[in-house]
Design a protein around this motif. Structure first.
Motif, PDB file in Angstrom:
ATOM      1  N   LEU A 180       0.831  -1.189   0.000  1.00 38.59           N
ATOM      2  CA  LEU A 180       0.000   0.000   0.000  1.00 38.59           C
ATOM      3  C   LEU A 180       0.873   1.249   0.000  1.00 38.59           C
ATOM      4  O   LEU A 180       1.875   1.321   0.708  1.00 38.59           O
ATOM      5  CB  LEU A 180      -0.905   0.016   1.229  1.00 38.59           C
ATOM      6  N   ALA A 181       0.474   2.230  -0.795  1.00 41.04           N
ATOM      7  CA  ALA A 181       1.179   3.504  -0.830  1.00 41.04           C
ATOM      8  C   ALA A 181       0.424   4.478   0.072  1.00 41.04           C
ATOM      9  O   ALA A 181      -0.706   4.856  -0.213  1.00 41.04           O
ATOM     10  CB  ALA A 181       1.241   4.041  -2.256  1.00 41.04           C
ATOM     11  N   VAL A 182       1.055   4.847   1.169  1.00 42.43           N
ATOM     12  CA  VAL A 182       0.426   5.720   2.153  1.00 42.43           C
ATOM     13  C   VAL A 182       1.361   6.892   2.419  1.00 42.43           C
ATOM     14  O   VAL A 182       2.583   6.726   2.464  1.00 42.43           O
ATOM     15  CB  VAL A 182       0.143   4.963   3.474  1.00 42.43           C
ATOM     16  N   ALA A 183       0.790   8.062   2.577  1.00 41.02           N
ATOM     17  CA  ALA A 183       1.604   9.245   2.858  1.00 41.02           C
ATOM     18  C   ALA A 183       2.483   9.017   4.091  1.00 41.02           C
ATOM     19  O   ALA A 183       2.032   8.472   5.097  1.00 41.02           O
ATOM     20  CB  ALA A 183       0.702  10.456   3.075  1.00 41.02           C
ATOM     21  N   ASP A 184       3.740   9.421   3.996  1.00 39.50           N
ATOM     22  CA  ASP A 184       4.708   9.195   5.070  1.00 39.50           C
ATOM     23  C   ASP A 184       4.554  10.267   6.149  1.00 39.50           C
ATOM     24  O   ASP A 184       5.067  11.372   6.029  1.00 39.50           O
ATOM     25  CB  ASP A 184       6.127   9.218   4.494  1.00 39.50           C
ATOM     26  N   CYS A 198       5.905  17.862  -0.077  1.00 39.11           N
ATOM     27  CA  CYS A 198       4.598  18.164  -0.670  1.00 39.11           C
ATOM     28  C   CYS A 198       3.686  16.957  -0.561  1.00 39.11           C
ATOM     29  O   CYS A 198       4.142  15.819  -0.659  1.00 39.11           O
ATOM     30  CB  CYS A 198       4.774  18.571  -2.138  1.00 39.11           C
ATOM     31  N   MET A 199       2.420  17.204  -0.339  1.00 41.19           N
ATOM     32  CA  MET A 199       1.388  16.173  -0.396  1.00 41.19           C
ATOM     33  C   MET A 199       0.324  16.603  -1.390  1.00 41.19           C
ATOM     34  O   MET A 199      -0.048  17.783  -1.433  1.00 41.19           O
ATOM     35  CB  MET A 199       0.713  15.968   0.967  1.00 41.19           C
ATOM     36  N   GLY A 203       6.279  22.127   7.713  1.00 38.59           N
ATOM     37  CA  GLY A 203       6.735  22.638   6.431  1.00 38.59           C
ATOM     38  C   GLY A 203       6.159  21.986   5.199  1.00 38.59           C
ATOM     39  O   GLY A 203       6.410  22.443   4.081  1.00 38.59           O
ATOM     40  N   THR A 204       5.408  20.906   5.343  1.00 41.82           N
ATOM     41  CA  THR A 204       4.831  20.242   4.167  1.00 41.82           C
ATOM     42  C   THR A 204       3.800  21.146   3.500  1.00 41.82           C
ATOM     43  O   THR A 204       2.930  21.715   4.174  1.00 41.82           O
ATOM     44  CB  THR A 204       4.165  18.922   4.573  1.00 41.82           C
ATOM     45  N   GLU A 205       3.907  21.267   2.177  1.00 41.53           N
ATOM     46  CA  GLU A 205       2.936  22.056   1.421  1.00 41.53           C
ATOM     47  C   GLU A 205       1.941  21.130   0.735  1.00 41.53           C
ATOM     48  O   GLU A 205       2.266  19.990   0.390  1.00 41.53           O
ATOM     49  CB  GLU A 205       3.645  22.931   0.383  1.00 41.53           C
ATOM     50  N   LEU A 206       0.727  21.628   0.533  1.00 38.89           N
ATOM     51  CA  LEU A 206      -0.341  20.831  -0.049  1.00 38.89           C
ATOM     52  C   LEU A 206      -0.682  21.298  -1.461  1.00 38.89           C
ATOM     53  O   LEU A 206      -0.667  22.496  -1.752  1.00 38.89           O
ATOM     54  CB  LEU A 206      -1.617  20.905   0.795  1.00 38.89           C
ATOM     55  N   ILE A 207      -0.979  20.322  -2.318  1.00 41.16           N
ATOM     56  CA  ILE A 207      -1.664  20.557  -3.578  1.00 41.16           C
ATOM     57  C   ILE A 207      -2.996  19.830  -3.463  1.00 41.16           C
ATOM     58  O   ILE A 207      -3.025  18.617  -3.257  1.00 41.16           O
ATOM     59  CB  ILE A 207      -0.872  20.020  -4.782  1.00 41.16           C
ATOM     60  N   VAL A 208      -4.076  20.546  -3.542  1.00 38.19           N
ATOM     61  CA  VAL A 208      -5.398  19.956  -3.350  1.00 38.19           C
ATOM     62  C   VAL A 208      -6.168  20.004  -4.658  1.00 38.19           C
ATOM     63  O   VAL A 208      -6.304  21.069  -5.281  1.00 38.19           O
ATOM     64  CB  VAL A 208      -6.186  20.672  -2.239  1.00 38.19           C
ATOM     65  N   HIS A 229      -1.374  25.144  -3.643  1.00 41.57           N
ATOM     66  CA  HIS A 229      -2.081  25.189  -4.916  1.00 41.57           C
ATOM     67  C   HIS A 229      -3.402  24.441  -4.767  1.00 41.57           C
ATOM     68  O   HIS A 229      -3.417  23.261  -4.418  1.00 41.57           O
ATOM     69  CB  HIS A 229      -1.258  24.548  -6.032  1.00 41.57           C
ATOM     70  N   TRP A 230      -4.497  25.154  -5.023  1.00 39.62           N
ATOM     71  CA  TRP A 230      -5.819  24.527  -5.027  1.00 39.62           C
ATOM     72  C   TRP A 230      -6.275  24.430  -6.474  1.00 39.62           C
ATOM     73  O   TRP A 230      -6.519  25.440  -7.138  1.00 39.62           O
ATOM     74  CB  TRP A 230      -6.811  25.343  -4.209  1.00 39.62           C
ATOM     75  N   LEU A 231      -6.373  23.212  -7.002  1.00 43.20           N
ATOM     76  CA  LEU A 231      -6.792  22.981  -8.377  1.00 43.20           C
ATOM     77  C   LEU A 231      -8.279  22.679  -8.373  1.00 43.20           C
ATOM     78  O   LEU A 231      -8.712  21.548  -8.126  1.00 43.20           O
ATOM     79  CB  LEU A 231      -5.992  21.812  -8.979  1.00 43.20           C
ATOM     80  N   GLN A 232      -9.071  23.692  -8.644  1.00 42.32           N
ATOM     81  CA  GLN A 232     -10.533  23.570  -8.583  1.00 42.32           C
ATOM     82  C   GLN A 232     -11.059  23.115  -9.940  1.00 42.32           C
ATOM     83  O   GLN A 232     -11.666  23.869 -10.689  1.00 42.32           O
ATOM     84  CB  GLN A 232     -11.167  24.906  -8.175  1.00 42.32           C
ATOM     85  N   ILE A 233     -10.823  21.850 -10.249  1.00 44.09           N
ATOM     86  CA  ILE A 233     -11.218  21.315 -11.553  1.00 44.09           C
ATOM     87  C   ILE A 233     -12.714  21.031 -11.581  1.00 44.09           C
ATOM     88  O   ILE A 233     -13.367  20.918 -10.535  1.00 44.09           O
ATOM     89  CB  ILE A 233     -10.430  20.037 -11.883  1.00 44.09           C
TER      90      ILE A 233
END
Length: 294
Positions: free
Chosen positions: A168-172, A191-192, A219-224, A238-242
């Protein structure tokens, strides 16, 4: 207190335990169960438990409501009328087990053991007993997830990750270390990507959403990626509001950039992947400019 499993606080007994709650938990969170006059009155996170460190998701926090909900089934029930009438009568556990065993033996005698399919939901802590039941009965027809919605979401996710990553790939978020964030070799992710999810509220698949907040504080930055402005989206770099339904186009656009700008491990791709050239050709139609119009 960390080595004590039971103690009293006034008229309440506190019991240290581990809770798994459905749906979605594959890890057990440390809990402190507050019992008064034989009744569970409150559940708190166990601050001495390294996985959740005193915090809980909503599923654990509302355990007293689940335990004492008036619609919760607590005893075996046997149909008292015709199918569909909704009439039931309470029977004992021995009566229920005898009835089930008798019917299974009848089916086995009439049609063979493999005429029975043993199905279950996601594994958790019952998978070994379920397997033993199926195989001792003589049936090889055992479905891990069964004919449930997991075949459309969870099962493909698990098998794809196992095929690609071996597990399983899980965020560290330092889950592998008893010291958690204090472990000398752990570094917070730079980054997550949170894609179509709100882990802070849902804590999916045993991943406690507060861990994302812990990493952000370090310090982790998010891309949502989410049409909605969720809590993580409001705090993301970065918020990608697709638009709904354009996730695949965005993924292809990302692959276009990763491949064309050589941001991947070429040696790994050469040794371990199949069909990469076809993928490279396919993503050429999904430049960032094209995807932006999706």
């Amino acid at each position: 207190m960390s080595n004590t499993w039971r103690w009293r606080e006034g008229d309440t007994q506190v019991v240290r335990s581990i809770a798994r709650t459905a749906p979605g938990c594959h890890n057990g969170c440390g809990v402190l169960l507050h019992v008064r006059d034989g009744k569970l009155v409150k559940v708190q996170g166990d601050p001495a438990f390294p996985l959740n460190r005193g915090r809980l998701c909503p599923r654990c926090a509302v355990l007293p409501e689940v335990v004492y909900h008036p619609d919760r089934l607590q005893y075996p029930l046997k149909r008292a009328g015709e199918r569909g009438e909704g009439k039931w009568q309470r029977i004992t556990w021995d009566e229920a087990l005898d009835a089930i065993a008798l019917r299974l033996e009848e089916i086995k005698a009439e049609s063979g053991a493999e005429s029975v399919i043993f199905c279950q939901g996601t594994g958790r802590d019952v998978i070994s007993y379920h397997s033993r039941l199926a195989y001792s009965f003589g049936s090889r027809n055992k479905l891990i997830f069964g004919p449930l919605h997991g075949n459309a979401c969870f099962f493909p996710k698990v098998t794809t990750m196992a095929a690609l990553f071996g597990n399983l790939a899980v965020a560290d978020c330092a889950q592998a270390y008893p010291e958690r964030y204090d472990h000398a070799e752990w570094q917070p992710p730079e980054c997550m990507i949170v894609w179509g999810n709100e882990p802070i509220a849902t804590s999916p698949d045993g991943f406690l959403g507060q861990w994302v907040v812990d990493c952000m504080k370090q310090g982790t930055e998010l891309i949502v990626v989410d049409p909605r402005k969720t809590w993580p989206a409001a705090r993301a770099r970065h918020w990608l509001q697709i638009r709904p339904g354009t996730d695949a186009a965005l993924a292809m656009g990302m692959l276009h950039v990763i491949i064309n700008e050589h941001l991947y491990d070429a040696a790994f791709v050469e040794k371990w992947t199949h069909g990469f050239d076809d993928l490279k050709e396919r993503v050429q139609a999904y430049s960032p400019q094209v995807v932006a119009e999706s």
